[in-house]
Enzyme design. Structure first.
Site, PDB file in Angstrom:
ATOM      1  N   SER A   1       0.807  -1.214   0.000  1.00 48.11           N
ATOM      2  CA  SER A   1       0.000   0.000   0.000  1.00 48.11           C
ATOM      3  C   SER A   1       0.842   1.266   0.000  1.00 48.11           C
ATOM      4  CB  SER A   1      -0.933   0.004   1.220  1.00 48.11           C
ATOM      5  OG  SER A   1      -0.173  -0.099   2.411  1.00 48.11           O
TER       6      SER A   1
ATOM      7  N   LYS B   1      12.968  -1.145   0.224  1.00 47.89           N
ATOM      8  CA  LYS B   1      11.579  -0.687   0.090  1.00 47.89           C
ATOM      9  C   LYS B   1      11.578   0.779  -0.300  1.00 47.89           C
ATOM     10  CE  LYS B   1       8.763  -0.693   3.725  1.00 47.89           C
ATOM     11  NZ  LYS B   1       7.759  -1.175   4.703  1.00 47.89           N
TER      12      LYS B   1
ATOM     13  N   ASP C   1      -0.024  -4.863  11.944  1.00 43.86           N
ATOM     14  CA  ASP C   1      -0.532  -5.151  10.598  1.00 43.86           C
ATOM     15  C   ASP C   1      -0.692  -6.664  10.432  1.00 43.86           C
ATOM     16  OD1 ASP C   1      -1.161  -5.366   7.946  1.00 43.86           O
ATOM     17  OD2 ASP C   1       0.470  -4.116   7.213  1.00 43.86           O
TER      18      ASP C   1
ATOM     19  N   ASN D   1       3.366 -10.557   5.798  1.00 45.78           N
ATOM     20  CA  ASN D   1       4.359 -10.112   6.783  1.00 45.78           C
ATOM     21  C   ASN D   1       4.967 -11.268   7.571  1.00 45.78           C
ATOM     22  OD1 ASN D   1       3.873  -7.472   6.039  1.00 45.78           O
ATOM     23  ND2 ASN D   1       2.394  -7.103   7.668  1.00 45.78           N
TER      24      ASN D   1
ATOM     25  N   ASP E   1       7.949  -5.811   7.852  1.00 45.84           N
ATOM     26  CA  ASP E   1       7.098  -4.620   7.794  1.00 45.84           C
ATOM     27  C   ASP E   1       6.685  -4.128   9.178  1.00 45.84           C
ATOM     28  OD1 ASP E   1       5.501  -2.539   7.086  1.00 45.84           O
ATOM     29  OD2 ASP E   1       4.268  -3.657   5.671  1.00 45.84           O
TER      30      ASP E   1
END
Length: 627
Positions: free
Chosen positions: A314, A332, A462, A467, A481
């Site tokens: 996202s 990332k 999350d 993940n 993450d």
């Protein structure tokens, strides 16, 4: 003249087939059919002979000529086609004794395979005895000797590398290279286009239902059969979410982990694409971000850098790279414009969802929107995420079943995060693993949630299944993450522990008492609301009630809680504590994950262990909340 001679030759050859067949007994013909390589040819010849024998003598000559001309193409082509088939058949079991004796006399030059001789023409077969196995084999096929190299020895290191490649996370095939709308105007246009498209989709779906061609609901899901969330509109939503990313895509990922109690299986499948990957930005846009964060010479900081990402989410996309030292890393890179557009994205998204009645009444939309803004702003700060990853690596270093990748702070900025590259199987790819392995994965993640909250007050909230990476070689779970990591206040953790412990002990009175103390309830709710809230908490604690394995694959807890949610939405007087939005999302994801793996393990003992280790955290007298 030559053509007439050729035709005469063909007819003579076929006449020989007929004559040969006519001189055989029924038993001999059956033997040919079952054992000859030319079974189709023999069948055709026998048909001609038998049909011929049933006719009057004066018609035989004419009939024989007609049959031969009629079946000539079939016989000739049948010979060639069937001989091709023979090259793929295990020939030894069809060998006659004569053919086998002949082969035994030949010198052995190693293994060979039989291939159809391309120089043999159909016309060449007319002078052969088609009932003789050995003759046909010798004429139709040629031997091709096989030269096999010694299989190379695979070292343990190479075998481990091959397993690593199999465990690598890869970008979903449906992901596309598409520019990320970087300005607020372009993002508003995307939402506006989605709104128009959804409106058209509603009208179209309503029209179909009026004429009776609508698709009936296929499940008991709350949103199954919705005018708004028809399949065409779901595709529009997915396409837009994957295009704009950011807040919109985050909502899609939250929806994707819901089960069939909320959405129909068809919509869950569509939103799975949102969870698995977003589209990725083109190379020129990637280069622009990297130059702005690491300088114009950013490529010199890496020995290798794969410009196509292996994952996209996202907030950003992830690339595989190699440092100058040779270390494999994951880089990332944040999508441009996402951080600056959080407020407008959420505002536009919530307006759209409210107008289309996507969200049920009774939700405190403003509270949800404010929480999403705070969470997304934190996730867009990669410096903060790097710090959270370092802290989590330190806190979980005492647990051998978890692995947190190392952070490279010198190659991390507010929009670029470089960490150690690790491999493993995502939860989706673990569903076919042995039962004990699936139990271990789900049990370890449940323990992780309780350890984070009740022992460390520090949790990655999350629940995205991507993940968690299970490493079969090391039997560990890699954790990724940490943008959604947060620290919980001592007061909240202490009181929340009392709620869960009371529910585990089936103490409804204390569940109600501590729920009011933490802020779930005001104390002025109706009995209907109090009962619904307490019952939902008790349902969450069902796995902790008995000292036995709990079967998550057969659990109906999420469905039962969903039934209670309608009552709570109608009668709730206040929004839940802000910490609950992220915490309960993680707990919900945990139940769905354990169910996805069809896991079975003893949750009672896990809670008893956490209970024995939990020590109330010192509570500060005053807490200053950020504005």
């Amino acid at each position: 003249m030559s053509r007439l001679s050729d035709i005469a030759g063909v007819l003579r050859g076929l006449e020989r087939i007929c004559s040969k067949g006519a001189s055989l007994t029924y038993t001999e013909m059956t033997s040919i059919l079952e054992n000859s390589y030319m079974k189709p040819v023999a069948e055709q010849a026998i048909k001609i002979v038998l049909d011929d024998a049933e006719k009057p003598e004066q018609d035989k000559r004419k009939l024989r000529t007609d049959q031969v001309l009629k079946n000539l193409p079939l016989v000739l082509e049948g010979i060639r086609l069937y001989s091709r088939v023979l090259t793929n058949v295990d020939l030894p079991k069809f060998r006659t004794q004569a053919a086998q004796s002949k082969e035994d006399e030949e010198p052995s030059n190693g293994d060979y395979r039989l291939e159809l001789d391309p120089d043999v023409r159909s016309m060449d077969l007319l002078d052969l005895d088609l009932t003789n196995d050995a003759v046909l084999r010798e004429r139709l096929f040629k031997k091709v000797y096989i030269e096999e190299d010694e299989p190379p020895e695979i070292s343990p290191e190479d075998a481990k590398f091959e397993r690593m490649l199999m465990n690598e996370v890869k970008l979903n095939d449906s992901a596309q290279e598409r520019m990320v709308p970087a300005t607020r105007l372009s993002r508003v246009v995307s939402f506006g286009t989605l709104g128009v498209g959804l409106g058209i989709g509603v009208v179209a779906e309503a029209s179909r239902r009026m004429v009776g061609i609508n698709k009936k609901p296929t499940s008991d899901a709350k949103l199954d059969g919705s005018l708004v969330l028809n399949e065409a509109n779901a595709e529009r939503i997915v396409s837009t979410l994957c295009k704009v990313r950011g807040a919109a895509l985050k909502l899609g990922q939250i929806l994707s982990i819901q089960d069939n109690a909320i959405m129909s299986p068809a919509l869950v499948a569509i939103f799975d694409r949102v969870r698995e990957s977003a589209d990725f930005m083109p190379k020129w846009q990637l280069d622009k971000v990297m130059r702005g964060e690491l300088g114009n010479d950013w490529e010199s900081k890496y020995q290798e850098f794969d410009t196509k990402p292996f994952a996209a989410a996202s907030i950003g996309q992830v690339h595989r790279a190699t440092l100058i030292s040779g270390k494999q890393v994951a880089v990332k890179v944040q999508y441009p414009g996402v951080a600056k557009s959080i407020d407008s994205d959420i505002r536009n998204l919530m307006s759209l969802l409210s107008v289309l009645a996507f969200l049920p009444t009774g939700l405190f939309i403003d509270s949800i929107a404010n929480h999403m803004k705070i969470e997304l702003a934190q996730e867009c700060d990669y410096v903060r995420e790097a710090d959270c990853g370092i802290k989590m690596r330190d806190k979980l270093s005492f647990y051998p079943e978890y692995y947190v990748p190392q952070v490279y702070s010198d190659l991390s900025t507010s929009q670029v995060l470089t960490t150690e590259y690790i491999t493993g199987l995502t939860i989706d790819r673990c569903v076919d693993l042995p039962q004990p392995t699936r139990n271990f994965i789900a049990e370890s993640i449940l323990k992780l949630v309780f350890r984070e909250l009740f022992l460390h007050r520090y949790m990655q909230t999350d629940p995205n299944w991507a993940n968690f990476l299970y490493n079969p070689d090391k039997n560990t779970i890699g954790l990724l993450d940490f943008g959604a990591t947060r620290e919980f206040a001592p007061t909240f953790v202490n009181t929340y522990f009392k709620i869960i412990d009371a529910a585990a002990n089936m103490d409804k009175a204390n569940v109600l008492k501590f729920s009011q103390e933490i802020g779930f309830l005001t104390g002025y709710e109706s009995k209907i609301m109090n009962d619904a809230h307490v019952d939902s908490v008790m349902l969450l604690a069902v796995p902790f009630h008995k000292d036995e394995d709990f079967d998550f694959g057969k659990q109906t807890i999420t469905h039962e809680i969903q039934e209670l949610s309608g009552v709570m939405l109608k009668h709730r007087l206040c929004p839940p504590p802000p910490e609950v939005y992220s915490l309960h999302r993680k707990l919900s994801g945990l139940f769905l994950l354990a169910g996805k793996l069809d896991s079975k393990f003893n949750c009672y003992r896990i809670w008893r262990d956490i209970r024995s280790r939990f020590k109330p955290f010192p509570e500060e007298e005053t807490v200053v909340m950020p504005e």
